[in-house]
Scaffold this motif. Structure first.
Motif, mmCIF file in Angstrom:
data_model
loop_
_atom_site.group_PDB
_atom_site.id
_atom_site.type_symbol
_atom_site.label_atom_id
_atom_site.label_comp_id
_atom_site.label_asym_id
_atom_site.label_seq_id
_atom_site.Cartn_x
_atom_site.Cartn_y
_atom_site.Cartn_z
ATOM 1 N N ALA A 330 -14.044 -43.986 25.861
ATOM 2 C CA ALA A 330 -14.605 -44.986 24.957
ATOM 3 C C ALA A 330 -13.545 -46.008 24.550
ATOM 4 O O ALA A 330 -13.823 -47.196 24.406
ATOM 5 C CB ALA A 330 -15.190 -44.302 23.722
ATOM 6 N N ALA A 331 -12.298 -45.530 24.382
ATOM 7 C CA ALA A 331 -11.213 -46.422 23.970
ATOM 8 C C ALA A 331 -10.935 -47.471 25.042
ATOM 9 O O ALA A 331 -10.733 -48.653 24.750
ATOM 10 C CB ALA A 331 -9.961 -45.612 23.676
ATOM 11 N N LYS A 332 -10.931 -47.050 26.325
ATOM 12 C CA LYS A 332 -10.663 -47.991 27.418
ATOM 13 C C LYS A 332 -11.799 -48.998 27.562
ATOM 14 O O LYS A 332 -11.567 -50.180 27.823
ATOM 15 C CB LYS A 332 -10.445 -47.233 28.725
ATOM 16 C CG LYS A 332 -9.133 -46.475 28.794
ATOM 17 C CD LYS A 332 -8.944 -45.848 30.165
ATOM 18 C CE LYS A 332 -7.586 -45.144 30.257
ATOM 19 N NZ LYS A 332 -7.374 -44.541 31.599
ATOM 20 N N ILE A 333 -13.032 -48.523 27.401
ATOM 21 C CA ILE A 333 -14.176 -49.431 27.509
ATOM 22 C C ILE A 333 -14.142 -50.461 26.382
ATOM 23 O O ILE A 333 -14.357 -51.661 26.602
ATOM 24 C CB ILE A 333 -15.496 -48.636 27.474
ATOM 25 C CG1 ILE A 333 -15.607 -47.750 28.723
ATOM 26 C CG2 ILE A 333 -16.691 -49.571 27.381
ATOM 27 C CD1 ILE A 333 -16.809 -46.835 28.716
ATOM 28 N N ALA A 334 -13.830 -49.996 25.138
ATOM 29 C CA ALA A 334 -13.741 -50.908 24.002
ATOM 30 C C ALA A 334 -12.633 -51.928 24.206
ATOM 31 O O ALA A 334 -12.787 -53.118 23.897
ATOM 32 C CB ALA A 334 -13.512 -50.117 22.716
ATOM 33 N N ALA A 335 -11.489 -51.456 24.751
ATOM 34 C CA ALA A 335 -10.368 -52.364 24.999
ATOM 35 C C ALA A 335 -10.736 -53.411 26.043
ATOM 36 O O ALA A 335 -10.373 -54.591 25.926
ATOM 37 C CB ALA A 335 -9.150 -51.564 25.452
ATOM 38 N N THR A 338 -13.046 -55.966 24.445
ATOM 39 C CA THR A 338 -12.271 -56.846 23.567
ATOM 40 C C THR A 338 -11.489 -57.874 24.368
ATOM 41 O O THR A 338 -11.454 -59.065 24.029
ATOM 42 C CB THR A 338 -11.303 -56.010 22.710
ATOM 43 O OG1 THR A 338 -12.054 -55.068 21.928
ATOM 44 C CG2 THR A 338 -10.486 -56.902 21.786
ATOM 45 N N ALA A 339 -10.864 -57.410 25.457
ATOM 46 C CA ALA A 339 -10.091 -58.318 26.302
ATOM 47 C C ALA A 339 -10.993 -59.384 26.921
ATOM 48 O O ALA A 339 -10.605 -60.563 27.012
ATOM 49 C CB ALA A 339 -9.372 -57.530 27.395
ATOM 50 N N LEU A 343 -10.760 -63.384 26.326
ATOM 51 C CA LEU A 343 -10.608 -64.291 27.462
ATOM 52 C C LEU A 343 -11.649 -65.398 27.394
ATOM 53 O O LEU A 343 -11.332 -66.580 27.651
ATOM 54 C CB LEU A 343 -10.746 -63.506 28.767
ATOM 55 C CG LEU A 343 -10.654 -64.324 30.061
ATOM 56 C CD1 LEU A 343 -9.296 -65.025 30.148
ATOM 57 C CD2 LEU A 343 -10.878 -63.432 31.278
ATOM 58 N N ILE A 344 -12.890 -65.041 27.039
ATOM 59 C CA ILE A 344 -13.950 -66.061 26.928
ATOM 60 C C ILE A 344 -13.605 -67.064 25.832
ATOM 61 O O ILE A 344 -13.786 -68.282 26.000
ATOM 62 C CB ILE A 344 -15.299 -65.381 26.641
ATOM 63 C CG1 ILE A 344 -15.746 -64.560 27.857
ATOM 64 C CG2 ILE A 344 -16.360 -66.418 26.290
ATOM 65 C CD1 ILE A 344 -16.974 -63.725 27.615
ATOM 66 N N ILE A 345 -13.086 -66.554 24.706
ATOM 67 C CA ILE A 345 -12.712 -67.447 23.605
ATOM 68 C C ILE A 345 -11.617 -68.414 24.038
ATOM 69 O O ILE A 345 -11.670 -69.619 23.753
ATOM 70 C CB ILE A 345 -12.251 -66.622 22.382
ATOM 71 C CG1 ILE A 345 -13.443 -65.853 21.795
ATOM 72 C CG2 ILE A 345 -11.634 -67.531 21.322
ATOM 73 C CD1 ILE A 345 -13.058 -64.905 20.685
ATOM 74 N N VAL A 346 -10.609 -67.902 24.745
ATOM 75 C CA VAL A 346 -9.511 -68.748 25.221
ATOM 76 C C VAL A 346 -10.039 -69.834 26.153
ATOM 77 O O VAL A 346 -9.647 -71.002 26.064
ATOM 78 C CB VAL A 346 -8.434 -67.889 25.926
ATOM 79 C CG1 VAL A 346 -7.421 -68.783 26.639
ATOM 80 C CG2 VAL A 346 -7.731 -66.996 24.922
#
Length: 356
Positions: A330-335, A338-339, A343-346
């Protein structure tokens, strides 16, 4: 009941079949006993029609095998063809020639040893995205065991009478109005007509699992199996490895085999109909010269415990193909999510700055 154990000529311990070789090897002193080929023996196909007329007991009604270990004297019972003594770990192989069950005709010996198994699992684990870091534990040799799984193969000649329709495309010019203007366009139509015919196909070695203990969706992913490399059955290949007794009867296996033949036969019907499109409305298939045999195929089974749940991973003992279940982190999927959002925001910000 009769059983086989193979003492080492050097130290007296029980030898085991060494994957990737043609020898029985002692796990203690390392002495090797070559397997001498038996002249005149071949893997045979059996007539299904003759078999169906023979009296026999369903496999579910057969008593478990009783093993008496020649090493420690312990007596154990198991429905497996080969196993290990529960007390001293010595390999045990049952005699299956009594006629109460279908005897294996061929065996595909293990070629992948524990070292190659660990490498296959390592590569598989490292390629699983979003898997927890602990997945690497499946590479531990203690979490896996070698097992021969029973499989049926079926051969058959088929003649199929079909009825359907053939569709041929043609084009017509249509007139329509758009924005007050009259326009034309080409529209595809299909002209259908009745079709019927006969197709024939010979099937060879349609492979069906002979056990329900392993999930078919994972077992199917281990294919293809190099069946031409199979050896005539001999109990020595089973020494030191677990072997499951089949629990899928030959009749049930044949029904499954026919269901796998059906889409191939339908494809032949569509090819015979021709045209641009086909509709297959009915197919009646006659089967002749149906033969079958029981094969033992090598599979490494690894178990992995994560968050209180056990995951099973299968490895083809001949080709090292890996299939099975895997947990998700779950931690890797959440990360990752988030990434992706960052990236979309950038990208949006850069586009906005570029326009300004």
């Amino acid at each position: 009941m009769s059983q086989s154990q193979y003492p080492c000529a050097n130290c007296g311990a029980n030898v085991e079949f060494a994957p990737g070789t043609t020898v029985l090897k002692c796990p203690y002193c390392g002495a090797e006993t070559p397997l001498v080929a038996v002249a005149g023996r071949q893997i045979r196909e059996h007539s299904y029609a003759e078999f169906a007329g023979l009296p026999r007991k369903p496999i579910a009604t057969l008593a478990p095998h009783t093993f008496t270990c020649q090493g420690c004297g312990a007596v154990t019972q198991s429905d497996k063809i080969s196993d290990r003594c529960q007390f001293c770990g010595a390999p045990l192989v049952a005699d299956v020639s009594s006629g109460d069950q279908v005897m294996p005709e061929g065996v595909l010996p293990f070629a992948i040893d524990r070292k190659a198994l660990r490498e296959a699992l390592r590569q598989w684990a490292s390629s699983r995205w979003f898997a927890p870091n602990g997945l690497k534990k499946v590479t531990e040799a203690e979490s896996s065991h070698s097992t021969y799984l029973p499989h049926w193969t079926y051969d058959a000649r088929t003649v199929s009478h079909y009825r359907g329709q053939r569709g041929d495309h043609y084009w017509v010019t249509e007139t329509y109005t758009e924005d007050g203007q009259t326009r034309t366009r080409q529209v595809q139509k299909t002209r259908w007509r009745s079709a019927s015919g006969v197709v024939a196909r010979d099937f060879d070695d349609v492979l069906i699992a002979g056990t329900g203990r392993v999930a078919p969706k994972h077992l199917d992913k281990l294919e293809p199996w190099p069946l031409p490399q199979a050896e005539v059955y001999r109990p020595e290949y089973l020494a030191g490895h677990e072997t499951l007794r089949y629990d899928v009867e030959p009749e049930t296996g044949l029904g499954t085999a026919k269901s796998r033949m059906a889409p191939i036969i339908e494809g032949d019907c569509r090819s015979d109909i021709g045209g641009d499109e086909q509709r297959v409305e009915a197919v009646e298939t006659q089967y002749s010269d149906v033969t079958f045999k029981l094969m033992l195929l090598p599979v490494w089974i690894a178990c992995y415990l994560h968050a209180g749940k056990t995951y099973n991973i299968l490895v083809n003992g001949r080709t090292a193909e890996v299939a099975g279940e895997r947990p998700y982190s779950a931690a890797k999927i959440a990360a990752a999510i988030t990434a992706a959002v960052l990236l979309i925001i950038v990208i949006v910000v850069l586009i906005a700055l570029n326009r300004n």
